[in-house]
Design a protein around this motif. Structure first.
Motif: not given
Ligand code: FAD
Length: 538
Positions: A420-431, A459-470
């Motif tokens: 489970p996630s407990t803390e956001l990283g560098s991406v602030e969700p917009s919902y 997908f990360d192989k097509q768009i580098q960073g797509f599977a970024m952890k944040d």
């Protein structure tokens, strides 16, 4: 007019280079080129460091016949096709019946508009409110966590696509160029002219609101009538033919021609139609999550050094992965520089979708990452089983999100690691109204979770960073298309109820604004043919 395709020029070419390229392509002098109109402008991003603009142009030349002869073996120099729209007929002066159009989304708008333009004076019945009042209700969920089941992202003037990215392209076969009629009407209603020639036009939410109003006014000026807050609760059927509809107010409206442009979220109406014996079938749709990344990451991956070029705008993507378990995972309704929106129409449920403004300048890119499912995956084999699955998943998302309309969310890194996630990283969700971090593993059936876990690294192989952890996943995405088909015959009428015209996305005949508009036109034509006693279209 001649149509020239595949004219390629560098991204930063000066405006006059296009004319020069046409002259060179045709081998004619400047004074023989009488007019040039850009029909389409796309870009070829395969070589990111030498990105090319690809033009299709219509040109008027002094010596057309000679040029056609000279280029007779060249597929890229052809006569321009006739793309003008022609009405199938006009209503007689003594019209003894007015067609009814149920729903005022893109399909209902175009069905009503074309019927009105042919003189049929349609009556539109829309369960939701006029678009500006509807906007307040929609924000009510996003800002105050209050769902109005009759006025929301799905229901109301403009239909489901009003609070959207306003993407206006589609992969439907369109030999009659009906998509052009849709785009032309949108421009008349205030859309930017560029939607007629850029390869992936979009208009964003603000403009859609005023365009929808302009189209309503045109229908009314032509004698049509649009009634808001008028939910159709029953259809009258006599001897296998529709005879009218009943409204929630108890009022009955008689007509032998009823267009059902309901959209994919009219669950109560599907139930009513099923109970009345109208032929319905369960159909495949897709389920999944929304994913959010920084738009700058997508721009860099897709456009390389040209990221940020205003001619290209915020970059989009389209991804597909065939998973080992036989499921297909794909990106759905990608919104560059947009926001994730709360898109439920029912209390106690959470649904995600995406929207943007024309400028597409929000910091995140979002898209549905969805898995195709078929009726074999539904809980039951009746036509409404897909709706039950949607409701079950949406109710589960509501609980996982904390029970107050926040969306359940998880960082991609945690989702892939199964924690489970407990803390956001560098991406602030917009919902809005917010994201409740949790474990999404139980939000979808195990096969879908497994397929998405496999797809993200692919997908990360097509768009580098797509599977970024944040990157942030929110859920659930369930309203990807209609879970039912209201099957119709070649005459566009219900298989077993004559005079009933199932249309657009809810009936299973469109997916997206443009294709829903095109289907609305086809159905309007079918109604006109039936009233006028003309032969059915081939
Ligand atoms: P709808 O637009 O769903 O309209 C159906 C209408 O019927 C609704 O207004 C509803 O209130 C009314 N209705 C239903 N039942 C009744 C009843 N019983 N009585 C009276 N009225 C009734 N597509 C794109 O092409 N590009 C995009 O960028 C895009 N973004 C989207 C973003 C979001 C947030 C959403 C929700 C959808 C998006 N879509 C997009 C999908 C697009 O909106 C739909 O494909 C399209 O609106 C379908 O058109 P439609 O007219 O068939 O149905």
């Amino acid at each position: 007019m001649l149509r020239l395709t595949e004219i390629k020029l560098p991204l930063d070419h000066p405006p006059e280079a296009l004319r020069a390229a046409i002259l060179q392509r045709l081998g004619v002098r400047d004074d023989a080129l009488l007019a040039v109109r850009i029909f389409k402008r796309a870009y070829d991003a395969r070589k990111k460091h030498a990105l090319l603009l690809v033009y299709t142009v219509d040109v008027e030349v002094a010596n057309e016949a000679a040029l056609l002869k000279k280029f007779r073996n060249d597929a890229h120099v052809r006569p321009s096709p006739d793309m003008d729209y022609r009405f199938v007929g006009h209503a007689p002066d003594s019209l003894d019946e007015r067609p009814l159009v149920v729903g005022f989304g893109p399909c209902g708008i175009f069905a009503a508009l074309v019927l009105a333009q042919m003189g049929f004076k349609p009556i539109v019945l829309e369960r939701g409110k006029a678009v500006r009042e509807r906007t307040q209700d929609t924000w009510g969920l996003w800002r105050k966590k209050v769902v109005n089941p009759e006025s929301n992202v799905q229901f109301g003037e403009g239909g489901a696509g009003t609070f959207s990215d306003g993407k206006l392209y589609s992969q439907i076969k369109d030999p009659r160029h009906l998509g052009r009629k849709v785009l032309t009407e949108f421009v008349k209603a205030g859309a930017p002219e560029e939607i007629l020639y850029v390869s992936k036009p979009h208009i964003g939410t603000f403009r859609l609101v005023s365009m929808v109003e302009a189209m309503r006014h045109e229908i009314e000026q032509l004698g049509g009538e649009i009634r808001f807050e008028q939910r159709v609760t029953d259809v009258l059927i006599e001897d296998g033919r529709v005879a009218g509809v009943v409204l929630a107010s108890g009022e009955t409206l008689k007509s032998r021609h009823v267009v059902l442009a309901l959209g994919h979220s009219a669950r109560d109406t599907f139930e009513m139609l099923h109970a009345r014996g109208v032929h319905l079938e369960a159909k495949p749709f897709s389920i999944g999550f929304r994913i959010e990344h920084p738009q700058s990451l997508i721009d860099r991956a897709r456009l390389g050094p040209n990221a940020g070029n205003p001619l290209l705008g915020a970059a989009d993507y389209k991804l597909v992965h065939h998973a080992k378990n036989g499921r297909t995972v794909y990106s759905f309704c990608m919104c560059p520089g947009g926001t994730v929106v709360a898109a439920t129409s029912e209390p106690g449920r959470v649904v995600t979708n995406g929207m943007s403004q024309y400028s597409r300048n929000e910091r995140n890119a979002n898209a549905g990452i969805v898995v195709g499912i078929t009726p074999a995956d539904f809980p039951g084999d009746d036509p409404l089983a897909g709706i039950r699955l949607q409701r079950e998943l949406e109710a589960r998302a509501f609980v996982l999100g904390g029970g107050d309309y926040q969306a359940p969310g998880q960082l991609v890194g945690d989702f892939l690691a199964g924690k489970p996630s407990t803390e956001l990283g560098s991406v602030e969700p917009s919902y809005k109204p917010g994201v409740h971090l949790t474990d999404l593993a139980t939000a979808l059936p195990p096969f879908a979770i497994e397929a998405i876990r496999e797809a993200l690294p692919a997908f990360d192989k097509q768009i580098q960073g797509f599977a970024m952890k944040d990157a942030v996943l929110t859920g659930v995405e369930t309203r990807t298309s209609s879970p039912v088909r209201i099957t119709r015959g070649d005459d566009f009428q219900s298989l077993n109820v004559k005079g009933l015209y199932p249309a657009g996305e809810g009936a299973g005949y469109a997916g997206g604004i443009l294709s829903a508009g095109v289907d609305g036109i086809k159905v309007a034509e079918a109604v006109a043919r039936d009233v006028l006693g003309l032969e059915a279209a081939q």
